[in-house]
Design an enzyme around this catalytic site. Structure first.
Site, mmCIF file in Angstrom:
data_model
loop_
_atom_site.group_PDB
_atom_site.id
_atom_site.type_symbol
_atom_site.label_atom_id
_atom_site.label_comp_id
_atom_site.label_asym_id
_atom_site.label_seq_id
_atom_site.Cartn_x
_atom_site.Cartn_y
_atom_site.Cartn_z
ATOM 1 N N LYS A 186 6.884 15.740 1.911
ATOM 2 C CA LYS A 186 6.755 15.340 0.507
ATOM 3 C C LYS A 186 5.531 16.011 -0.138
ATOM 4 O O LYS A 186 5.621 16.588 -1.224
ATOM 5 C CB LYS A 186 6.631 13.818 0.399
ATOM 6 C CG LYS A 186 6.670 13.329 -1.026
ATOM 7 C CD LYS A 186 6.075 11.954 -1.171
ATOM 8 C CE LYS A 186 4.569 12.020 -1.195
ATOM 9 N NZ LYS A 186 3.901 10.746 -1.442
ATOM 10 N N ASP A 210 9.531 10.714 -3.097
ATOM 11 C CA ASP A 210 8.587 9.628 -2.802
ATOM 12 C C ASP A 210 9.353 8.308 -2.915
ATOM 13 O O ASP A 210 10.580 8.289 -3.070
ATOM 14 C CB ASP A 210 7.378 9.679 -3.742
ATOM 15 C CG ASP A 210 7.736 9.281 -5.169
ATOM 16 O OD1 ASP A 210 8.949 9.136 -5.473
ATOM 17 O OD2 ASP A 210 6.820 9.105 -5.981
#
Ligand code: SF4
Length: 214
Positions: free
Chosen positions: A120, A138
């Protein structure tokens, strides 16, 4: 998910959040990388408050790498998981010096070799910092993708990312990534989603919305 539903989602994101953007403050790729590392389980507002002074004190990778760990911990103490974050930031800075000539690499795989940098974070840095198309998943992006039927509830984070990349036109990845975060932060919140005002209620899969359906 058919094309018409996807178009409705993208149009609604454009209507609600035409100017969605990264809310972390930074002025170069190193600051961006550190801000994203610090943002784990911490709000962007808290990170910005901290980095306002942190980025004045630490101006280069050498500053982070040479700082005593106890000092870095002290400087990060206002945010959660500060001990682990301090350890990773210091090790990450040292690795940038040792293996990347002191520069943040503009490469997804290379970024993920850095301590404390996962998929991420790497996606955020290459898209936000270098402009390469990517979708960082996320907690907000994952929740919204599942509520709106862009992914299944059982899908892993990686599967959600792959499904979003397949469904959303590549030229929209960066923009849509920010819009999904804004949608999750300000409209479709985890605990109290604003279903009563939601124009996507008819295609949503979230059970809570039923209260507002006539
Ligand atoms: Fe989110 Fe509610 Fe809209 Fe569904 S109906 S997308 S849960 S705000």
């Amino acid at each position: 998910m058919n094309d018409e539903k996807l178009k409705r989602i993208l149009d609604e994101l454009d209507r609600l959040f035409p100017d969605a953007r990264c809310e972390l403050n930074y002025s170069n790729p190193l600051e961006l990388l550190i801000a994203v590392m610090l943002s784990a389980q911490t709000t962007d507002a808290s990170v910005n408050k901290l980095t306002e002074t942190l980025f004045q004190k630490y101006r280069s990778v050498e500053d982070y790498a040479s700082a005593p760990l106890s000092q870095l911990e002290q400087d990060l103490k206002r945010i959660g998981l500060y001990r682990n974050k301090a350890k990773n930031v210091k090790a990450m800075a040292q690795m940038l010096i040792d293996e990347f000539n002191g520069e943040v690499p503009a490469n997804h795989d290379a970024l993920q070799t850095l301590p404390g940098v996962g998929r991420k974070t790497a996606n955020v840095v290459i898209s936000e910092g270098f402009g390469y198309p990517a979708i960082a998943v996320d907690t907000h992006v994952e929740r919204i993708a599942k509520r709106l039927g862009l992914a299944f509830k059982k899908d892993s984070v990686l599967t959600v990312e792959k499904k979003l990349m397949k469904k959303i036109p590549k030229e929209r990845w960066i923009k849509t990534h920010h819009q999904l975060i804004f949608f999750g932060r300000y409209h479709c919140k985890a605990i109290n989603p604003q279903c009563q005002d939601c124009r996507l209620i008819d295609i949503c899969r979230e059970p809570k919305r039923k209260h507002y359906l006539s």
